[in-house]
Design a protein around this motif. Structure first.
Motif, short mmCIF file in Angstrom:
data_model
loop_
_atom_site.label_atom_id
_atom_site.label_comp_id
_atom_site.label_asym_id
_atom_site.label_seq_id
_atom_site.Cartn_x
_atom_site.Cartn_y
_atom_site.Cartn_z
N LEU A 1 0.97 -1.49 -0.14
CA LEU A 1 -0.04 -0.16 -0.02
C LEU A 1 0.81 1.24 -0.02
CD1 LEU A 1 -2.88 1.24 0.16
CD2 LEU A 1 -2.76 1.17 2.53
N LEU A 2 1.93 1.35 0.66
CA LEU A 2 2.84 2.50 0.85
C LEU A 2 3.35 2.67 -0.49
CD1 LEU A 2 4.77 2.14 4.04
CD2 LEU A 2 3.10 3.78 3.67
N GLU A 3 3.79 1.58 -1.30
CA GLU A 3 4.03 1.89 -2.45
C GLU A 3 3.43 2.40 -3.63
OE1 GLU A 3 6.90 1.99 -5.58
OE2 GLU A 3 7.55 1.11 -3.47
N GLU A 4 1.91 1.91 -3.45
CA GLU A 4 0.89 2.41 -4.20
C GLU A 4 0.70 3.78 -4.06
OE1 GLU A 4 -3.29 0.89 -6.12
OE2 GLU A 4 -2.16 -0.56 -4.74
N ALA B 1 4.45 8.61 2.60
CA ALA B 1 3.56 8.17 3.83
C ALA B 1 4.43 7.24 4.89
CB ALA B 1 2.31 7.42 3.53
N SER B 2 4.15 7.36 6.28
CA SER B 2 4.74 6.85 7.36
C SER B 2 3.70 6.09 7.83
CB SER B 2 5.33 7.69 8.22
OG SER B 2 6.39 8.54 7.61
N LEU B 3 4.16 4.60 8.14
CA LEU B 3 3.39 3.57 8.57
C LEU B 3 3.84 3.28 9.89
CD1 LEU B 3 0.63 1.84 8.08
CD2 LEU B 3 2.17 0.30 7.37
N ALA C 1 5.71 4.15 17.63
CA ALA C 1 6.11 3.43 16.43
C ALA C 1 6.05 4.34 15.24
CB ALA C 1 5.51 2.21 16.21
N LEU C 2 5.07 5.14 15.17
CA LEU C 2 5.00 6.20 14.21
C LEU C 2 6.10 7.15 14.08
CD1 LEU C 2 3.37 7.24 11.78
CD2 LEU C 2 2.02 8.75 13.25
N GLU C 3 6.58 7.61 15.37
CA GLU C 3 7.63 8.61 15.52
C GLU C 3 9.03 7.89 15.01
OE1 GLU C 3 7.64 11.88 16.52
OE2 GLU C 3 5.54 11.83 16.19
N HIS C 4 9.05 6.75 15.56
CA HIS C 4 10.24 5.80 14.82
C HIS C 4 10.07 5.65 13.24
CE1 HIS C 4 12.26 1.49 14.67
NE2 HIS C 4 12.80 2.38 14.28
N ALA C 5 8.92 5.30 12.57
CA ALA C 5 8.94 5.10 11.37
C ALA C 5 9.41 6.55 10.56
CB ALA C 5 7.62 4.70 10.82
N ARG C 6 9.16 7.64 11.07
CA ARG C 6 9.06 8.92 10.55
C ARG C 6 10.78 9.39 10.44
NH1 ARG C 6 5.28 13.77 12.15
NH2 ARG C 6 6.24 14.55 10.15
N LEU C 7 11.54 8.48 11.21
CA LEU C 7 13.04 8.82 11.42
C LEU C 7 13.65 7.93 10.25
CD1 LEU C 7 13.34 9.25 15.12
CD2 LEU C 7 13.47 11.10 13.60
N THR C 8 13.12 7.00 9.77
CA THR C 8 13.64 5.99 8.81
C THR C 8 13.67 6.36 7.45
OG1 THR C 8 11.54 4.90 8.71
CG2 THR C 8 12.77 4.03 10.40
N THR C 9 14.24 5.46 6.30
CA THR C 9 14.14 6.13 5.21
C THR C 9 13.11 5.14 4.35
OG1 THR C 9 15.73 4.24 4.70
CG2 THR C 9 16.80 6.37 4.95
N PRO C 10 12.43 5.66 3.43
CA PRO C 10 11.38 5.05 2.71
C PRO C 10 11.68 3.63 2.39
CG PRO C 10 12.09 7.18 1.71
CD PRO C 10 13.04 7.16 2.70
#
Length: 796
Positions: free
Chosen positions: A510-513, A522-524, A546-555
């Motif tokens: 879904l993120l890829e789409e 988008a961050s998940l 986990a959302l704060e963690h996701a936003r620190l990662t690369t796509p």
């Protein structure tokens, strides 16, 4: 204000003086002296002239007819000096003129304070110095004795009220005079190590390293009192003018949140100033009646501005106040706020106090630059409506009454017909009911970044974009999850009986789409129940982490709540100074994954800082057992042994560090200290010199070499090393203290010795020896009252 030089300028611009003189005069070593009496050898026909004494030359530093000090140079060419003898006074004068020009470049001409450019440079340097200590990790050190980083600093802004009227009524000449006198009064009120500046127009600024919040409040109160007591007289008419001022301040790193830490030192320095400006603005809005910290604005400065349809509100907190989507606030009545009110009784008014009663709870849905749109989650009394002017108080993430107390609204509205989402309030109510029967479930949060140009060109605005994404979710997942609107750009989902392992792949698709068809990022985040010892209710909070963690990662930006998420959350708590909360989070991270060495090292450092050395040592040993090449774990274990008094074991561990990395500066310095304490001075010197050849040790080694030389009664050499140390770091408390001691023992100017000693205790008030040295210097200056206070502080 006519610029001039004083002794402190020679210390501040020492490198300029050294380089200017060295361009004409070659020398191998040098020192600055501030003698109480000018040596007789330097007098010639009532004039102060350069003099040769043994293997050194003494150059008098005289500017505008004022004797400031002596520049002592060793290793000079005698023939060269003889050839230059008649020109030396002119050379020295030109060098001092250059320093004066340098001072003028960083000084405001009206107030004599630093100018805005210099102030920003100071902030940038301070940010750079402490950035490495903000976040724990595998390379983090528990060593507090060798590093030179401050834990925090304060930026405080002061702006006099209605100053424009003074300029317009009495003229700018008188206005400048008032501003100059005000700056002088502020400077006298500041702690020894604080720096003041004029930023623009009539705004003055203070930089205060290692300033705790309580001391900032105290300083702000003292400044307000001092400013309000000032009276300025207009000389033409004799009119008297009094002042009040707005004061606002911000703390670094406490007021910096989340992704803001990823900015450069240049950006962070300006960010801290902007936050102080916001606090100043709130203070000014209160007519200077109260000084404000930036942290207080979000906590207690919120106000309802407007009531909108569909349970929506406009509040006065925006991005500029660090408001974020999902933050929750209690709403308080203007009238029933616990403060003294006039209560009507039997036809007359009597003084009484209404109780503090909250009206309900709201959550921010959309954050704009200066305001936010919020949703009413519940009302304490449905008949008692929220009104413009009602006050807000921020709720901690785990304190939401709606989430924690299972408060269920009497009516649940249908899903939004356009997006198919429930409001956040109704989602929480439905989730509360659904989770009662479920033994396992997974929650997801999908956060959209701002749409890019491609999306905008297709005419898909925010709501259309959400509608498109919900269609994709409904197509991919069967059965469809319970879906709600967490904020304007974030959706929350509840998957009954499922877990993140089975949901991860479809969400990645879904993120890829979303990226390929809608052209946005988008961050998940995913969070499961059961998980460790967390309750069902905690799952939503875990998903937020986990959302704060996701936003620190690369796509693709995706994170499942796990040990690493807990480590990221704990790092954030640690950077904000909450060591106890960080410690508990690191424990949970290890409970989730005992092989998380990142969390284990950070947990051990937390234990060490809390004085629980045995527990810290156990964790460091565990890391070395799992990773025998983990340099910092070996080093930290050595520091623990050192603090426990086992010097022999510590030395062996520092030697082990050098086997892993022969250029590890901190191990070399520690081994040098151990040798120095054992009076193995030659070995200590070798260790310090080797450390000085490394990148990390270049700025630290001179301090230790200076102390070693001082112990061997090599005062001149010690002084030279200290000059090098202070050039590397002017806020090195240990070097300042030792330099003060040398000035005292050498009989130099006691004012310089006192100034250096005061700076050292301001930087490290926890070191009792510094207070004792200051007491000795005060006694030498016949300041018995202050001496007694310094000795009392040392014993306290």
């Amino acid at each position: 204000m006519k610029p001039s030089l004083d002794k402190s300028d020679l210390i501040l611009f020492e490198s300029v003086l050294r380089d200017s003189l060295q361009a004409v005069i070659s020398f191998s070593a040098y020192s600055l002296y501030f003698p109480q009496d000018i040596p007789s050898i330097m007098y010639q026909d009532q004039e102060i002239v350069p003099a040769v004494e043994k293997d050194r030359i003494l150059l008098p530093l005289v500017h505008d007819g004022r004797f400031l000090g002596i520049f002592m140079a060793r290793g000079t060419d005698r023939d060269r000096m003889h050839a230059l003898s008649s020109n030396l006074p002119g050379i020295i004068s030109l060098c001092l003129d250059k320093i004066l020009l340098q001072k003028q470049c960083i000084t405001d001409s009206i107030t004599g304070l630093y100018n805005q450019e210099k102030f920003q440079q100071i902030l940038e340097k301070a940010v750079e110095d402490i950035q490495a200590s903000l976040t724990l990790g595998p390379a983090a050190s528990m060593d507090s004795g060798l590093d030179r980083y401050s834990a925090t600093f304060c930026v405080m802004l002061i702006n006099p009220d209605r100053f424009k009227r003074i300029n317009e009524t009495f003229g700018y000449t008188f206005g400048n005079q008032v501003l100059s006198e005000l700056a002088e009064h502020i400077r006298k009120e500041l702690p020894e190590q604080a720096v003041s500046a004029r930023l623009c127009n009539d705004t003055l600024a203070v930089f205060w390293p290692q300033a705790p919040a309580a001391r900032c409040r105290e300083l702000a109160g003292n400044l307000r009192s001092r400013i309000s007591s000032l009276v300025f007289e207009f000389p033409v008419s004799g009119e008297k003018i009094s002042l009040s001022a707005g004061i606002g301040w911000s703390l670094f790193p406490q007021d910096v949140k989340g992704p803001q830490f990823q900015r450069s030192s240049f950006e962070l320095a300006r960010l801290v100033c902007r936050k102080a400006e916001e606090a100043l603005k709130v203070s000014k809005e209160n007519h200077g009646s109260k000084a404000f910290a930036f942290s207080q604005i979000l906590q207690h400065g919120g106000v309802i501005l407007e009531v909108l349809p569909l349970n929506r509100l406009v509040i006065n907190l925006g991005k500029n106040m660090d408001a974020i989507e999902g933050q929750k606030f209690l709403v308080w009545s203007q009238k029933f706020n616990g403060q003294s009110q006039s209560i009507k009784k039997a036809g007359h008014y009597t003084s009484g106090t209404y109780p503090a009663i909250h009206k309900g709870e709201i959550a921010i849905q959309e954050v704009q630059e200066e305001v936010s749109i919020a949703e009413i989650l519940y009302l304490n009394d449905p008949a008692w409506k929220i009104e413009p002017g009602d006050k807000l108080s921020l709720l901690a993430e785990k304190e939401s009454l709606l989430e924690k107390q299972d408060i269920l609204p009497r009516d649940i509205q249908p899903r939004d017909l356009f997006t198919g989402l429930y409001s956040y309030r109704d989602f929480l109510s439905l989730w509360t009911r659904a989770r009662i029967q479920d033994e396992s479930f997974c929650m997801a949060m999908l956060k959209l970044e701002y749409p890019g140009r491609d999306t905008q060109s297709k005419g898909i605005d925010g709501e259309n974009l959400v509608q498109e994404i919900i269609r994709l979710v409904d197509r991919i997942f069967d059965p469809q999850p319970l879906s709600g609107r967490y904020s304007s750009t974030c959706m929350v989902f509840y998957f009954s009986g499922q877990n993140s392992s089975s949901l991860k792949e479809p969400w990645l698709n879904l993120l890829e789409e979303i990226k390929s068809s809608l052209h946005i990022q988008a961050s998940l985040a995913l969070a499961d129940f059961p998980c460790l010892s967390y309750s069902k209710t905690d799952t939503l909070e875990n998903c937020r982490k986990a959302l704060e963690h996701a936003r620190l990662t690369t796509p693709p930006r995706m994170a499942c709540f796990d040990s690493l998420t807990l480590t990221v959350s704990a790092d954030s708590l640690f950077s904000q100074g909450d060591t106890f909360a960080a410690l508990e989070e690191y424990k949970q991270a290890l409970a989730a994954d005992e092989n998380n060495l990142l969390a284990r090292n950070s947990l051990a450092i937390c234990y060490a800082r809390l004085g629980r050395l045995e527990l810290a040592g156990q964790h460091f040993k565990e890391i070395t057992a799992r990773d025998s090449e983990n340099l910092m774990a070996w080093y930290n274990l050595g520091c623990v042994c050192l603090k426990q008094g086992d010097s022999q074991e510590a030395a062996g561990l520092f030697e082990r560090c050098l086997e892993i990395d022969s250029s590890h500066a901190y191990s070399l310095l520690r081994l040098g200290q151990l040798a120095e304490n054992s009076e193995e001075f030659e070995k200590a010197a070798r260790c310090y010199q080797d450390a000085g050849q490394t990148r990390d040790g270049a700025g630290l080694a001179p301090r230790h070499l200076a102390r070693l030389a001082w112990k061997q009664d090599q005062k001149e050499q010690s002084r030279e090393f200290l000059h090098q140390a202070l050039l590397q770091d002017p806020r090195d408390a240990f070097s300042l203290n030792l330099m003060a001691r040398i000035y005292l023992d050498s009989g130099d100017d006691p004012e310089i010795a006192e100034s250096l000693a005061r700076q050292s205790v301001a930087l490290r008030p926890d070191v009792s020896e510094f207070w004792l040295d200051l007491a000795d210097i005060l006694r030498a200056g016949n300041k018995s009252g202050q001496e007694a206070q310094a000795r009392a502080r040392a014993s306290g």
